[in-house]
Design an enzyme around this catalytic site. Structure first.
Site, short mmCIF file in Angstrom:
data_model
loop_
_atom_site.label_atom_id
_atom_site.label_comp_id
_atom_site.label_asym_id
_atom_site.label_seq_id
_atom_site.Cartn_x
_atom_site.Cartn_y
_atom_site.Cartn_z
N PHE A 130 0.80 -1.22 0.00
CA PHE A 130 0.00 0.00 0.00
C PHE A 130 0.84 1.27 0.00
CE2 PHE A 130 -3.12 -2.66 2.71
CZ PHE A 130 -3.55 -3.34 1.59
N HIS A 219 -21.32 2.35 8.78
CA HIS A 219 -22.22 1.25 8.46
C HIS A 219 -23.54 1.32 9.22
CE1 HIS A 219 -20.22 -0.63 12.03
NE2 HIS A 219 -21.44 -1.10 12.23
N GLU A 257 -23.88 -4.00 23.56
CA GLU A 257 -23.43 -5.29 23.04
C GLU A 257 -23.19 -6.25 24.19
OE1 GLU A 257 -20.62 -4.92 19.41
OE2 GLU A 257 -20.07 -3.25 20.72
N ASP A 276 -14.60 5.06 19.44
CA ASP A 276 -15.11 4.08 18.49
C ASP A 276 -16.58 4.32 18.15
OD1 ASP A 276 -14.85 1.74 16.87
OD2 ASP A 276 -15.84 0.56 18.42
N HIS A 281 -20.99 6.79 15.19
CA HIS A 281 -22.25 6.04 15.15
C HIS A 281 -23.38 6.74 15.91
CE1 HIS A 281 -20.23 2.94 13.12
NE2 HIS A 281 -19.81 2.23 14.14
N LYS A 373 -19.63 -2.72 25.85
CA LYS A 373 -19.44 -4.15 25.59
C LYS A 373 -19.66 -4.94 26.87
CE LYS A 373 -16.36 -3.69 21.61
NZ LYS A 373 -17.34 -4.30 20.67
#
Length: 533
Positions: A130, A219, A257, A276, A281, A373
């Site tokens: 890369f 996503h 989660e 994160d 999100h 989590k």
């Protein structure tokens, strides 16, 4: 592999492909949609987990829905020599396992062999580093021979490679758009780790590509239930009039989660739950809930309104944030016992924040965001709690308090909505009882195979930027949390038992405001959502 050998290998593959390549055999195209224009999809990170678990299953689903053009080609760039046939076999094995393990996502444990064959016939492995000029020089030669001049570069790599790959693409002239063909760049999160790094990355990208060429992907926005937020808000007269501070007491956004770091301890040590999840999100969900009505669903109209929300967020302070780390509990060992984690780690696996949007619609309404989590339940949802009605009318009834009305948008794993409200309990006495009305997508609509990237990939090919983040929104979101990321003294990281609802300090933050979190265990089964608690 020498250039001559590589070209010969590509020529042989092309000849075999031309002899056997089939047209897309899929069933009827999705209603109201047409195939994306022809393009070459170049995936940097062809051997990575993201490619195997998300991109290839999504391309398979798009092929099965007949939404890809027959002239599409897929070039996977990765370090290490290997044959295209090896890469195909590895992806096939991965997809078969994925289909067996994720039957609820694919809605079948058996692959559509014709659809997957359509994809595999268009795969080509391209070895290269890369960060080496030679890789991009060879890639430029290869793309000059592609069937289509349209190219989509997907950076499915670690964040440390984002800038080097963009710089090499730019230096090789691979991002120049000519003869009406597009050159687009898709970049995964994390898009920076704070305001300064986000600005630096944006500066690097925009040096070589225009903003309209850049697709910063999240996503979460690929989920149908997230996209439906705008439809629920703006297509129903019963919601929009009360979607404001005069009627809403607070909004809670949860992404919980039950899993831990799942072998990604080394990565998580560098990131943590706050970076994160919060400024990307969860802020994206906040933007969908809080934005003003756009004049149309045109990409810039929607993104302008979301940008206004992020710009109105009051910068968070240490008092607005609670960080936690799971310890040994009913759900298993603690975070510090995970592979790749520092035994003395202070990295957070839980983050909760109190956010205020200081504009005319939302002034004074707290948005409580939490993610973590190893919590007691897996769920992603948005709960809008309405203000309490006057209690005076019910002072002489056997009722201590009225249950607040709560409208909940359920995003994952349950898909639908619930609404909590009060009714009279049958009998001769005026007694109030809480009931719940529920809507489940599966009760009304046929489920479609979806891993969350199908819509995003399809929109990238179409050039629809509605679900993608602009440079200004990225930087404004980081600016809102930058003070917390760079505090005068480190924020405390509270312990919580694996399998619990999170640290007690998160409950205390809401208790200071006279409020409580929505229970994670409430309405555990979607189809029980309409039953009396």
């Amino acid at each position: 592999m020498s250039n001559e050998a590589n070209e010969a290998n590509q020529s042989n593959q092309a000849n075999q492909s031309n002899q056997t390549k089939q047209s897309n055999p899929a069933p009827e195209t999705c209603a109201g949609k047409h195939p994306a224009p022809p393009c070459t999809l170049v995936i940097f990170g062809a051997g990575g987990d993201l490619t195997k678990r998300l991109l290839m299953p999504s391309l398979y689903n798009l092929a099965a829905d007949k939404l890809l053009d027959d002239d599409m080609q897929i070039i996977g760039v990765n370090h290490g020599e290997r044959e295209t046939s090896e890469w195909r076999d590895e992806l096939t094995q991965s997809l078969r396992k994925f289909a067996a393990d994720k039957a609820a996502t694919f809605h079948t444990t058996q692959l559509n062999e014709q659809a997957w064959s359509w994809v595999t016939q268009r795969l080509e492995y391209f070895p290269g580093e890369f960060t080496e000029d030679e890789t991009f020089a060879r890639l430029k030669e290869r793309l000059a021979k592609a069937k289509s001049g349209n190219v989509l570069f997907y950076l499915a790599v670690g964040a440390r490679f984002f800038s080097p790959i963009v710089e090499h693409l730019g230096a090789a002239g691979l991002l120049e758009e000519k003869d009406g063909n597009f050159r687009r760049l898709v970049i995964e999160k994390p898009f920076g780790s704070d305001l300064a790094s986000a600005r630096e990355l944006n500066g690097c990208i925009l040096k070589y590509a225009g903003e309209s060429q850049v697709y910063r992907i999240d996503h979460f926005l690929g989920k149908d239930t997230v996209q439906s937020i705008l439809a629920v808000r703006f297509a129903n007269a019963m919601f929009e009039p009360i979607w404001r501070r005069e009627y809403i007491d607070n909004v809670q956004i949860t992404a919980a989660e039950t899993i831990g770091v799942e072998g990604r301890g080394k990565f998580y040590e560098q990131t943590g739950a706050f970076r994160d999840m919060l400024p990307n999100h969860l802020f994206q969900l906040l933007g969908m809930v809080a934005m003003e009505p756009p004049n149309s669903f045109d990409a810039e109209s929607v993104r302008d309104k979301k940008a206004e929300v992020f710009d109105a967020i009051k910068p968070l302070s240490a008092n607005d944030v609670v960080l936690g780390q799971y310890e040994a509990g009913p759900a298993g060992p603690g975070y510090r016992e995970e592979a790749g984690v520092d035994p003395d780690s202070r990295t957070e696996t839980y983050a909760a924040a109190r956010v205020y949007v200081d504009n005319w619609r939302w002034a004074g309404v707290p948005f409580y965001l939490r993610t973590g989590k190893r919590l007691s339940e897996r769920r992603t949802e948005i709960s809008i709690q309405l203000k309490a009605v006057p209690f005076l009318l019910f002072r002489d009834t056997p009722v201590d308090a009225l249950t607040p009305n709560v409208f909940t948008l359920r995003i994952d794993p349950a898909h639908g909505t619930t609404f909590d409200f009060n009714v009279k309990v049958p009998g001769p006495v005026m007694q109030i009882g809480k009931v719940r009305s529920a809507f489940n997508y599966a009760d009304f609509f046929a489920e479609r195979a979806n891993v969350g990237y199908e819509t995003l990939l399809y929109d990238c090919m179409l050039g629809d930027e509605t679900l993608f983040q602009r440079a200004d929104s990225i930087e404004t979101a980081w600016a809102a949390v930058d003070r917390v990321l760079h505090p005068d003294s480190p924020l405390p990281v509270r312990g919580y038992a694996a399998g619990s609802a999170g640290p007690a300090e998160a409950d205390q933050m809401l208790a200071q405001d006279g409020r409580t979190w929505r229970s994670l265990t409430e309405t555990r089964d979607t189809h029980d959502a309409g039953k009396k608690d």
